[in-house]
Design an enzyme around this catalytic site. Structure first.
Site, PDB file in Angstrom:
ATOM      1  N   ARG A  64       0.824  -1.215   0.000  1.00 41.61           N
ATOM      2  CA  ARG A  64       0.000   0.000   0.000  1.00 41.61           C
ATOM      3  C   ARG A  64       0.862   1.272   0.000  1.00 41.61           C
ATOM      4  NH1 ARG A  64      -3.497   2.649   4.392  1.00 41.61           N
ATOM      5  NH2 ARG A  64      -5.183   3.649   3.215  1.00 41.61           N
ATOM      6  N   ASP A  69       2.503   6.225  -2.549  1.00 40.71           N
ATOM      7  CA  ASP A  69       3.610   7.037  -3.049  1.00 40.71           C
ATOM      8  C   ASP A  69       3.356   7.399  -4.511  1.00 40.71           C
ATOM      9  OD1 ASP A  69       6.052   8.388  -3.145  1.00 40.71           O
ATOM     10  OD2 ASP A  69       7.156   6.602  -3.776  1.00 40.71           O
ATOM     11  N   ASP A  76       8.054   8.761  -6.181  1.00 39.91           N
ATOM     12  CA  ASP A  76       9.246   9.565  -5.925  1.00 39.91           C
ATOM     13  C   ASP A  76       9.661   9.563  -4.454  1.00 39.91           C
ATOM     14  OD1 ASP A  76       7.191  10.951  -4.792  1.00 39.91           O
ATOM     15  OD2 ASP A  76       7.529  12.826  -5.867  1.00 39.91           O
ATOM     16  N   SER A  78       8.068  10.503  -2.000  1.00 43.48           N
ATOM     17  CA  SER A  78       7.596  11.697  -1.274  1.00 43.48           C
ATOM     18  C   SER A  78       6.858  11.325   0.005  1.00 43.48           C
ATOM     19  CB  SER A  78       6.710  12.565  -2.167  1.00 43.48           C
ATOM     20  OG  SER A  78       5.641  11.806  -2.697  1.00 43.48           O
ATOM     21  N   ASN A  96      -3.577   8.854   4.638  1.00 46.71           N
ATOM     22  CA  ASN A  96      -2.354   8.272   5.213  1.00 46.71           C
ATOM     23  C   ASN A  96      -2.296   8.287   6.735  1.00 46.71           C
ATOM     24  OD1 ASN A  96      -1.427   7.922   2.583  1.00 46.71           O
ATOM     25  ND2 ASN A  96      -0.256   9.846   2.570  1.00 46.71           N
ATOM     26  N   PRO A 166      -8.205   7.619  -4.114  1.00 44.86           N
ATOM     27  CA  PRO A 166      -9.654   7.564  -3.903  1.00 44.86           C
ATOM     28  C   PRO A 166     -10.027   7.094  -2.495  1.00 44.86           C
ATOM     29  CG  PRO A 166      -8.942   5.829  -5.428  1.00 44.86           C
ATOM     30  CD  PRO A 166      -7.741   6.650  -5.105  1.00 44.86           C
ATOM     31  N   HIS A 196      -6.253  -6.057  -2.062  1.00 47.13           N
ATOM     32  CA  HIS A 196      -7.064  -6.171  -0.843  1.00 47.13           C
ATOM     33  C   HIS A 196      -7.339  -7.629  -0.475  1.00 47.13           C
ATOM     34  CE1 HIS A 196      -8.714  -1.743  -1.024  1.00 47.13           C
ATOM     35  NE2 HIS A 196      -7.409  -1.817  -0.830  1.00 47.13           N
ATOM     36  N   THR A 197      -6.620  -8.535  -1.068  1.00 46.48           N
ATOM     37  CA  THR A 197      -6.616  -9.930  -0.617  1.00 46.48           C
ATOM     38  C   THR A 197      -5.691 -10.096   0.586  1.00 46.48           C
ATOM     39  OG1 THR A 197      -6.337 -12.229  -1.337  1.00 46.48           O
ATOM     40  CG2 THR A 197      -4.736 -10.643  -2.188  1.00 46.48           C
ATOM     41  N   ASP A 243      -9.700  -9.359   3.429  1.00 48.01           N
ATOM     42  CA  ASP A 243     -10.140 -10.650   2.884  1.00 48.01           C
ATOM     43  C   ASP A 243     -10.563 -11.526   4.064  1.00 48.01           C
ATOM     44  OD1 ASP A 243     -10.406 -13.238   1.968  1.00 48.01           O
ATOM     45  OD2 ASP A 243      -8.394 -13.357   1.073  1.00 48.01           O
ATOM     46  N   THR A 246      -8.558 -15.541   3.767  1.00 54.47           N
ATOM     47  CA  THR A 246      -7.102 -15.792   3.823  1.00 54.47           C
ATOM     48  C   THR A 246      -6.330 -14.464   3.798  1.00 54.47           C
ATOM     49  OG1 THR A 246      -7.098 -16.022   1.410  1.00 54.47           O
ATOM     50  CG2 THR A 246      -7.243 -18.065   2.679  1.00 54.47           C
ATOM     51  N   ASP A 251      -3.894 -14.274  -2.849  1.00 55.85           N
ATOM     52  CA  ASP A 251      -4.617 -15.218  -3.708  1.00 55.85           C
ATOM     53  C   ASP A 251      -5.832 -14.534  -4.325  1.00 55.85           C
ATOM     54  OD1 ASP A 251      -6.434 -14.961  -1.623  1.00 55.85           O
ATOM     55  OD2 ASP A 251      -5.883 -16.848  -0.682  1.00 55.85           O
TER      56      ASP A 251
HETATM   57  C1  HEM Z   1      -9.261   1.214  -5.762  1.00 58.46           C
HETATM   58  C2  HEM Z   1      -9.128   2.172  -4.857  1.00 58.46           C
HETATM   59  C3  HEM Z   1      -8.675   1.887  -3.465  1.00 58.46           C
HETATM   60  C4  HEM Z   1      -9.301   2.281  -2.328  1.00 58.46           C
HETATM   61  C5  HEM Z   1     -10.555   3.126  -2.238  1.00 58.46           C
HETATM   62  C6  HEM Z   1      -8.541   1.747  -1.228  1.00 58.46           C
HETATM   63  C7  HEM Z   1      -8.848   1.971   0.097  1.00 58.46           C
HETATM   64  C8  HEM Z   1      -8.229   1.337   1.153  1.00 58.46           C
HETATM   65  C9  HEM Z   1      -8.571   1.521   2.533  1.00 58.46           C
HETATM   66  C10 HEM Z   1      -9.659   2.453   3.033  1.00 58.46           C
HETATM   67  C11 HEM Z   1      -7.769   0.731   3.273  1.00 58.46           C
HETATM   68  C12 HEM Z   1      -7.770   0.585   4.795  1.00 58.46           C
HETATM   69  C13 HEM Z   1      -7.009   1.763   5.403  1.00 58.46           C
HETATM   70  C14 HEM Z   1      -7.178   1.872   6.892  1.00 58.46           C
HETATM   71  O1  HEM Z   1      -7.957   1.144   7.479  1.00 58.46           O
HETATM   72  O2  HEM Z   1      -6.518   2.739   7.503  1.00 58.46           O
HETATM   73  C15 HEM Z   1      -6.901   0.028   2.367  1.00 58.46           C
HETATM   74  C16 HEM Z   1      -5.955  -0.884   2.742  1.00 58.46           C
HETATM   75  C17 HEM Z   1      -5.092  -1.491   1.851  1.00 58.46           C
HETATM   76  N1  HEM Z   1      -4.969  -1.195   0.519  1.00 58.46           N
HETATM   77 FE1  HEM Z   1      -6.246  -0.135  -0.591  1.00 58.46          FE
HETATM   78  N2  HEM Z   1      -7.494   1.031  -1.706  1.00 58.46           N
HETATM   79  C18 HEM Z   1      -7.525   1.097  -3.066  1.00 58.46           C
HETATM   80  C19 HEM Z   1      -6.586   0.564  -3.933  1.00 58.46           C
HETATM   81  C20 HEM Z   1      -5.464  -0.122  -3.531  1.00 58.46           C
HETATM   82  C21 HEM Z   1      -4.367  -0.458  -4.392  1.00 58.46           C
HETATM   83  C22 HEM Z   1      -4.248  -0.045  -5.852  1.00 58.46           C
HETATM   84  C23 HEM Z   1      -3.486  -1.157  -3.644  1.00 58.46           C
HETATM   85  C24 HEM Z   1      -2.162  -1.728  -4.038  1.00 58.46           C
HETATM   86  C25 HEM Z   1      -1.881  -2.203  -5.230  1.00 58.46           C
HETATM   87  C26 HEM Z   1      -4.043  -1.265  -2.316  1.00 58.46           C
HETATM   88  C27 HEM Z   1      -3.483  -1.957  -1.276  1.00 58.46           C
HETATM   89  C28 HEM Z   1      -3.983  -1.982   0.001  1.00 58.46           C
HETATM   90  C29 HEM Z   1      -3.474  -2.865   1.039  1.00 58.46           C
HETATM   91  C30 HEM Z   1      -2.441  -3.936   0.857  1.00 58.46           C
HETATM   92  C31 HEM Z   1      -4.170  -2.543   2.213  1.00 58.46           C
HETATM   93  C32 HEM Z   1      -3.940  -3.109   3.620  1.00 58.46           C
HETATM   94  C33 HEM Z   1      -2.812  -2.327   4.264  1.00 58.46           C
HETATM   95  C34 HEM Z   1      -2.448  -2.754   5.675  1.00 58.46           C
HETATM   96  O3  HEM Z   1      -2.976  -3.708   6.201  1.00 58.46           O
HETATM   97  O4  HEM Z   1      -1.573  -2.075   6.247  1.00 58.46           O
HETATM   98  N3  HEM Z   1      -5.232  -0.598  -2.275  1.00 58.46           N
HETATM   99  N4  HEM Z   1      -7.191   0.440   1.082  1.00 58.46           N
END
Ligand code: HEM
Ligand SMILES: *[C@@H]1O[C@H](CO)[C@@H](O)[C@H](O)[C@H]1NC(C)=O
Ligand SMILES: *[C@@H]1O[C@H](CO)[C@@H](O)[C@H](O)[C@H]1NC(C)=O
Length: 323
Positions: A64, A69, A76, A78, A96, A166, A196-197, A243, A246, A251
């Site tokens: 994430r 970034d 970059d 940042s 963030n 977003p 988000h898996t 998820d 798992t 996955d």
């Molecule tokens: C499609 C738009 C996206 C939205 C609206 C979104 C939103 C979110 C939100 C709200 C969280 C939880 C943050 C928190 O509870 O503080 C999250 C977690 C996460 N997001 Fe996204 N996300 C998006 C796309 C992505 C992308 C493109 C990636 C990476 C390729 C990604 C990877 C992750 C990961 C791995 C987590 C878990 C992080 C952790 O456990 O520390 N997300 N996302």
């Protein structure tokens, strides 16, 4: 006629060559450090390996970090800059603050890489490699990471808060538009959301979904309500896995969850809610090869978002501050 067309071929040729040769335009490449820091991959990997063994979620956090970034003024580094008394960076921006993690792991990687090859490898590239290594460590696909990014000398709180990243309340069309603005397609967006898996989210970001939305499996909603009280302000930071099945495996279960109306975030479930991305979600839910291959393509594209190259930016000595 023949003369005219060979003239235009020549013209195109000259234009292409001059674009490729200009110092402001440089391509990232997978062998960027092959001479200057051949140990960069084994060094990054060893630190990621131990961090993810200690806490599997850290793999998710590093993936994430790369996303956040890249979406704010390009990949970059940042996001890594600490605030100072005279400067506020991206760390406390809405998407963030109390949310993005992994800075200590990046510091540990940077320290080890600096020992092996001082002043050579950028923090931005370290984040890109650490994201790949995290995916691999959690059982996902492997790929060659393109490198040669340089680090920004500054960061923009305003840009990080501008909505380029977003929010989880976004609609499908908002998600598509925000990725499009970065040169990423709807397909890239659906494949990247497959990240988000792994990892976790805070109650405050999915409360409305589990109490108010109707396109949610009712026993799943009840399960999540147990650790996320209805009252705003109570349990806001309680965590749930993105998820349900798992959370530490990279996955295709994320997509299966969407078919079962078990997406945790509003922005997850909109990908499978009767709209234009339903068929892609269905495909990924039963075709791991296709998911992996589209995910890798999209990660490489995301890593190409407006990098600093050539003589732009710098190679930071410490990822938390400009040199
Ligand atoms: C499609 C738009 C996206 C939205 C609206 C979104 C939103 C979110 C939100 C709200 C969280 C939880 C943050 C928190 O509870 O503080 C999250 C977690 C996460 N997001 Fe996204 N996300 C998006 C796309 C992505 C992308 C493109 C990636 C990476 C390729 C990604 C990877 C992750 C990961 C791995 C987590 C878990 C992080 C952790 O456990 O520390 N997300 N996302
Ligand atoms: C960031 O979170 C902290 C709590 O850890 C809070 O005190 C601070 O006001 C937040 N900053 C912003 C800009 O929201
Ligand atoms: C449910 O929706 C109502 C109306 O929009 C809102 O006032 C309320 O805060 C929401 N409940 C939760 C738990 O988010």
């Amino acid at each position: 006629m023949a003369a005219a067309s060979s003239f235009s071929v020549m013209y195109v040729f000259v234009v292409v060559i001059s674009i490729l040769g200009s110092s402001t335009y440089a391509q990232l490449s997978t062998n960027f450090y092959s001479k200057s820091c051949p140990k960069v991959f084994s060094t990054v990997e060893s630190v990621v390996e131990s961090a993810v063994s200690k806490e599997p979620r850290m793999g998710a956090s590093l993936v994430r970090l790369f996303f956040h970034d890249c979406f704010v003024n390009g990949c970059d580094g940042s996001i890594l800059l600490d605030d100072t008394s005279s400067f506020t960076g991206e760390k406390t921006a809405g998407p963030n603050n109390n949310s993005v993690r992994g800075f200590e792991v990046v510091d540990a990687i940077k320290a080890k890489v600096e020992k092996a090859c001082p002043g050579v490898v950028s923090c931005a590239d370290i984040v890109a490699i650490a994201a790949r290594d995290s995916v691999v460590k959690l059982g996902g696909p492997d790929w060659d990471v393109k490198l040669g990014r340089r680090d920004s000398k500054t960061a923009s709180l305003a840009a990080a808060n501008s909505g380029v990243i977003p929010p989880p309340t976004a609609s499908l069309s908002q998600l598509i538009n925000r990725f499009q603005a970065q040169g990423l397609s709807a397909k890239d967006m659906v494949a990247l959301s497959g990240a988000h898996t792994i990892g976790k989210a805070r109650c405050v970001l999915f409360r409305n979904r589990i109490y108010n939305e109707t396109n949610i499996d009712s026993s799943f909603a009840k399960l999540r309500q147990r650790n996320c009280p209805r009252t705003s302000g109570s349990g806001d930071n309680n965590l749930a896995p993105l998820d349900v099945k798992t959370p530490n495996s990279f996955d295709l279960e994320y997509y299966k969850n969407l078919l079962n109306k078990e997406g945790l975030l509003h922005s997850d479930q909109v990908l499978y809610n009767g709209g234009s991305t339903d068929s892609l979600v269905k495909t990924y839910s039963s075709n791991e090869k296709k998911f992996y291959s589209d995910f890798v393509t999209a990660m490489i594209k995301m890593g190409d978002i407006t990098p600093l190259t050539g003589s732009n930016g710098e190679i930071r000595k410490n990822c938390r501050r400009p040199n």
